[in-house]
Design a protein around this motif. Structure first.
Motif, PDB file in Angstrom:
ATOM      1  N   GLU A  41       0.810  -1.219   0.000  1.00 13.54           N
ATOM      2  CA  GLU A  41       0.000   0.000   0.000  1.00 13.54           C
ATOM      3  C   GLU A  41       0.848   1.277   0.000  1.00 13.54           C
ATOM      4  N   LYS A  42       2.001   1.230   0.661  1.00  7.27           N
ATOM      5  CA  LYS A  42       2.830   2.452   0.674  1.00  7.27           C
ATOM      6  C   LYS A  42       3.491   2.675  -0.683  1.00  7.27           C
ATOM      7  N   ILE A  43       3.729   1.582  -1.386  1.00  3.62           N
ATOM      8  CA  ILE A  43       4.286   1.743  -2.740  1.00  3.62           C
ATOM      9  C   ILE A  43       3.228   2.464  -3.591  1.00  3.62           C
ATOM     10  N   ARG A  44       1.980   2.026  -3.426  1.00  9.08           N
ATOM     11  CA  ARG A  44       0.893   2.584  -4.242  1.00  9.08           C
ATOM     12  C   ARG A  44       0.767   4.106  -4.082  1.00  9.08           C
ATOM     13  N   ILE A  45       0.933   4.602  -2.852  1.00  6.39           N
ATOM     14  CA  ILE A  45       0.730   6.049  -2.649  1.00  6.39           C
ATOM     15  C   ILE A  45       2.035   6.839  -2.776  1.00  6.39           C
ATOM     16  N   SER A  46       3.146   6.125  -2.970  1.00  9.82           N
ATOM     17  CA  SER A  46       4.435   6.821  -2.937  1.00  9.82           C
ATOM     18  C   SER A  46       4.656   7.666  -4.189  1.00  9.82           C
ATOM     19  N   GLY A  47       5.517   8.647  -4.028  1.00  6.19           N
ATOM     20  CA  GLY A  47       5.919   9.487  -5.165  1.00  6.19           C
ATOM     21  C   GLY A  47       4.720  10.065  -5.897  1.00  6.19           C
ATOM     22  N   GLY A  48       3.706  10.493  -5.148  1.00 10.79           N
ATOM     23  CA  GLY A  48       2.522  11.084  -5.766  1.00 10.79           C
ATOM     24  C   GLY A  48       1.835  10.096  -6.700  1.00 10.79           C
ATOM     25  N   GLY A  49       1.924   8.783  -6.378  1.00 10.18           N
ATOM     26  CA  GLY A  49       1.262   7.759  -7.194  1.00 10.18           C
ATOM     27  C   GLY A  49       2.145   7.226  -8.312  1.00 10.18           C
ATOM     28  N   ARG A  50       3.414   7.729  -8.372  1.00  6.17           N
ATOM     29  CA  ARG A  50       4.312   7.251  -9.436  1.00  6.17           C
ATOM     30  C   ARG A  50       5.527   6.523  -8.874  1.00  6.17           C
ATOM     31  N   CYS A  51       5.641   6.426  -7.579  1.00 11.03           N
ATOM     32  CA  CYS A  51       6.688   5.688  -6.877  1.00 11.03           C
ATOM     33  C   CYS A  51       8.106   6.101  -7.282  1.00 11.03           C
ATOM     34  N   ASN A  52       8.747   6.803  -6.392  1.00 10.97           N
ATOM     35  CA  ASN A  52      10.167   7.133  -6.580  1.00 10.97           C
ATOM     36  C   ASN A  52      10.933   5.901  -6.075  1.00 10.97           C
ATOM     37  N   PHE A  53      11.130   4.935  -7.004  1.00  6.28           N
ATOM     38  CA  PHE A  53      11.534   3.579  -6.586  1.00  6.28           C
ATOM     39  C   PHE A  53      13.010   3.394  -6.271  1.00  6.28           C
ATOM     40  N   THR A  54      13.858   4.274  -6.739  1.00 11.96           N
ATOM     41  CA  THR A  54      15.271   4.232  -6.316  1.00 11.96           C
ATOM     42  C   THR A  54      15.925   5.570  -6.615  1.00 11.96           C
ATOM     43  N   ASN A  55      17.205   5.656  -6.321  1.00 10.38           N
ATOM     44  CA  ASN A  55      17.944   6.874  -6.621  1.00 10.38           C
ATOM     45  C   ASN A  55      19.282   6.502  -7.240  1.00 10.38           C
ATOM     46  N   LEU A  56      19.588   7.147  -8.356  1.00  5.74           N
ATOM     47  CA  LEU A  56      20.846   6.847  -9.071  1.00  5.74           C
ATOM     48  C   LEU A  56      22.062   7.115  -8.197  1.00  5.74           C
ATOM     49  N   HIS A  57      21.923   8.023  -7.231  1.00  8.45           N
ATOM     50  CA  HIS A  57      23.066   8.392  -6.390  1.00  8.45           C
ATOM     51  C   HIS A  57      23.047   7.675  -5.044  1.00  8.45           C
ATOM     52  N   THR A  58      22.436   6.507  -5.003  1.00 10.25           N
ATOM     53  CA  THR A  58      22.399   5.767  -3.736  1.00 10.25           C
ATOM     54  C   THR A  58      23.816   5.561  -3.227  1.00 10.25           C
ATOM     55  N   ASP A  59      24.001   5.932  -1.975  1.00 20.56           N
ATOM     56  CA  ASP A  59      25.328   5.881  -1.363  1.00 20.56           C
ATOM     57  C   ASP A  59      25.099   5.716   0.141  1.00 20.56           C
ATOM     58  N   PRO A  60      25.895   4.869   0.800  1.00 21.26           N
ATOM     59  CA  PRO A  60      25.668   4.643   2.231  1.00 21.26           C
ATOM     60  C   PRO A  60      25.633   5.928   3.061  1.00 21.26           C
ATOM     61  N   ALA A  61      26.301   6.990   2.598  1.00 23.33           N
ATOM     62  CA  ALA A  61      26.323   8.234   3.373  1.00 23.33           C
ATOM     63  C   ALA A  61      24.950   8.895   3.401  1.00 23.33           C
ATOM     64  N   ARG A  62      24.045   8.437   2.551  1.00 22.74           N
ATOM     65  CA  ARG A  62      22.714   9.058   2.497  1.00 22.74           C
ATOM     66  C   ARG A  62      21.681   8.304   3.337  1.00 22.74           C
ATOM     67  N   LEU A  64      20.720   7.138   7.558  1.00 25.34           N
ATOM     68  CA  LEU A  64      20.974   7.389   8.973  1.00 25.34           C
ATOM     69  C   LEU A  64      20.720   6.106   9.760  1.00 25.34           C
ATOM     70  N   GLY A  65      21.431   5.957  10.863  1.00 20.93           N
ATOM     71  CA  GLY A  65      21.259   4.792  11.724  1.00 20.93           C
ATOM     72  C   GLY A  65      22.382   4.823  12.739  1.00 20.93           C
ATOM     73  N   GLN A  66      22.217   4.082  13.841  1.00 23.24           N
ATOM     74  CA  GLN A  66      23.268   4.151  14.867  1.00 23.24           C
ATOM     75  C   GLN A  66      24.592   3.628  14.349  1.00 23.24           C
ATOM     76  N   ASN A  67      24.553   2.605  13.490  1.00 23.39           N
ATOM     77  CA  ASN A  67      25.794   2.098  12.907  1.00 23.39           C
ATOM     78  C   ASN A  67      25.850   2.547  11.445  1.00 23.39           C
ATOM     79  N   PRO A  68      26.725   3.528  11.137  1.00 20.89           N
ATOM     80  CA  PRO A  68      26.734   4.077   9.776  1.00 20.89           C
ATOM     81  C   PRO A  68      27.315   3.123   8.732  1.00 20.89           C
ATOM     82  N   HIS A  69      27.807   1.962   9.172  1.00 21.13           N
ATOM     83  CA  HIS A  69      28.397   1.005   8.222  1.00 21.13           C
ATOM     84  C   HIS A  69      27.468  -0.161   7.917  1.00 21.13           C
ATOM     85  N   PHE A  70      26.483  -0.382   8.792  1.00 18.10           N
ATOM     86  CA  PHE A  70      25.671  -1.595   8.709  1.00 18.10           C
ATOM     87  C   PHE A  70      25.073  -1.835   7.316  1.00 18.10           C
ATOM     88  N   HIS A  71      24.514  -0.787   6.725  1.00 19.70           N
ATOM     89  CA  HIS A  71      23.746  -0.953   5.479  1.00 19.70           C
ATOM     90  C   HIS A  71      24.622  -1.078   4.231  1.00 19.70           C
TER      91      HIS A  71
END
Ligand code: FDA
Length: 394
Positions: A41-62, A64-71
């Motif tokens: 259901e959250k996919i359906r309503i995401s990105g104004g109904g068009r789903c911003n499904f990923t980002n070309l600049h995906t980088d671990p620095a983007r 947040l979490g207690q362990n910045p290396h985990f992901h």
């Protein structure tokens, strides 16, 4: 009514982004359950109904979490390019909107259909309108009692995947189930709070300029985002503010630069000789929305003609517009937050497999885990990457 007992290899709780992606990789003998009427259901309503499904600049620095290396591990083993490949294989047309954000050309439901097709193809099963009423672990297998259409089913599974997401938008069925089960099995949950959320002011000071949007550089606790800011009846929103909300805590101030792309100082100085009779507010309305200038004129010394401005006044005006300090009273909370910051602590989760280091066969993925991305497709990429990591390990 009592249904037949069942044995499966894997039970996945939650048919959202992470749960469905995990099912698509976990192979046959996988059952995904969800209490909602429809998956994703959250996919359906995401990105104004068009789903911003990923980002070309995906980088671990983007993230947040207690362990910045985990992901790092999961994100590097199933990347934005891998997901894009999947989208292309399903012939879903997409486009880059801005800042590397990829959206469907048509509808977000295409992503849900793609995931559903992938999971059914591997032989996994999906049960909707199903709730978990009891759960036990005998050291080897999980025994789950499920209610579906008034029928009780007892199911044994070798693996259990927690993919019920975070607390944001309770109206859409968000619950703290993953946190409760994680705690039950000896995991800890870090402090959770709403993120990617509009900030509010109890005095509704921006109600008069509600709807006005302007490019800014907004900063909270040392992290700055240059995007649009929107004034709302209750406070501030727009991408720049949603982004800084993840770095903001109650009581903190944020600093807003209303002139991220303008050298107003130089232009006011030269305007003094060329257009000295111009009103200061008229000159400012060339670089800022007119309604915003009128609002600011009640707080900053913007009266008079440009020709009468001393260097000092020009500096005061430009400094005021570049370092506008605001202290929001709160946020709109989980009611509108796109994500939950914090979650199941990563300290007892294996980062390659997303499996518990304490309890064999217990996996935790997606937003339920203490990994939160920036606005712009990063949170879905985390759901895909963590879902695949668990699915492959199963
Ligand atoms: P998700 O929330 O997707 O799935 C959890 C599932 O578990 C749900 O189907 C729920 O019904 C089910 N569930 C919960 N409790 C249960 C229970 N007790 N029993 C059974 N089932 C239960 N991100 C992004 O990258 N790009 C974007 O464009 C957007 N846009 C966006 C818009 C809005 C309005 C919101 C609220 C959020 C976004 N996001 C986003 C964030 C993104 O939606 C979010 O990070 C992912 O959906 C998280 O995926 P999960 O699978 O972890 O949880």
């Amino acid at each position: 009514m009592m249904g037949a007992d069942m044995d499966v290899n894997t039970l996945i709780l939650g048919a959202g982004a992470a749960g469905m992606m995990c099912a698509a990789h976990a192979g046959p003998s996988t059952l995904v359950i969800d209490h909602a009427k429809a998956p994703g259901e959250k996919i359906r309503i995401s990105g104004g109904g068009r789903c911003n499904f990923t980002n070309l600049h995906t980088d671990p620095a983007r993230f947040l979490g207690q362990n910045p290396h985990f992901h790092k591990s999961a994100l590097s083993r199933y990347t934005q390019w891998d997901f894009l490949d999947l989208v292309d294989r399903h012939k879903i047309a997409w486009h880059e909107k801005t800042l590397g954000q990829l959206f469907c050309d048509d509808k977000a439901t295409q992503i849900i259909e793609m995931l559903r097709a992938e999971l059914l193809q591997t032989g996994a099963e999906l049960w909707l309108k199903t709730t978990l009423t009891d759960l036990a672990h005998d050291g080897d297998q999980y025994e789950a009692t499920l209610e579906r259409d008034g029928t009780r089913h007892v199911l044994r599974a070798r693996n259990l995947v927690l993919a019920t997401g975070g607390k944001s938008i309770p109206k859409m069925g968000a619950t703290g189930l993953a946190y409760d089960i994680a705690r039950k099995f000896g995991h800890t949950v870090t402090e959770t709070r709403p993120a990617l959320v509009p900030l509010t002011f109890s005095d509704k000071r921006f109600a008069d300029i509600s709807g006005v949007s302007t490019p800014v550089a907004a900063c909270a606790n040392g992290t700055t985002f240059e995007e649009a800011m929107l004034f709302t009846h209750r406070g501030l929103s727009g991408p720049a503010v949603l982004q800084v909300s993840s770095y903001w805590h109650e009581g903190d101030s944020i600093s807003v630069n209303l002139l991220p792309n303008h050298d107003l100082q130089s232009s006011l100085r030269s305007a003094r000789t060329i257009q000295g009779k111009r009103n200061v507010t008229t000159a400012l309305a060339e670089v800022l929305p007119e309604r915003l200038v009128s609002h600011l004129a009640t707080q900053l010394p913007l009266q008079g003609n440009v020709g009468d401005l001393s260097d000092k006044r020009i500096d005061e005006i430009t400094d005021g517009l570049r370092q506008w300090t605001l202290t929001p009273t709160g946020s709109e909370g989980y009611r509108t937050a796109e994500v939950t910051l914090g979650g199941i602590s990563t300290d007892r989760i294996d980062s390659k497999t997303m499996m518990s280091r304490k309890v064999p066969g217990l996996f935790m993925i997606g937003e339920a885990v203490d990994v939160t991305g920036w606005l712009g497709g990063y949170n879905f990429q985390w759901a895909w990457s963590s879902g695949v990591a668990a699915g492959r390990a199963i």
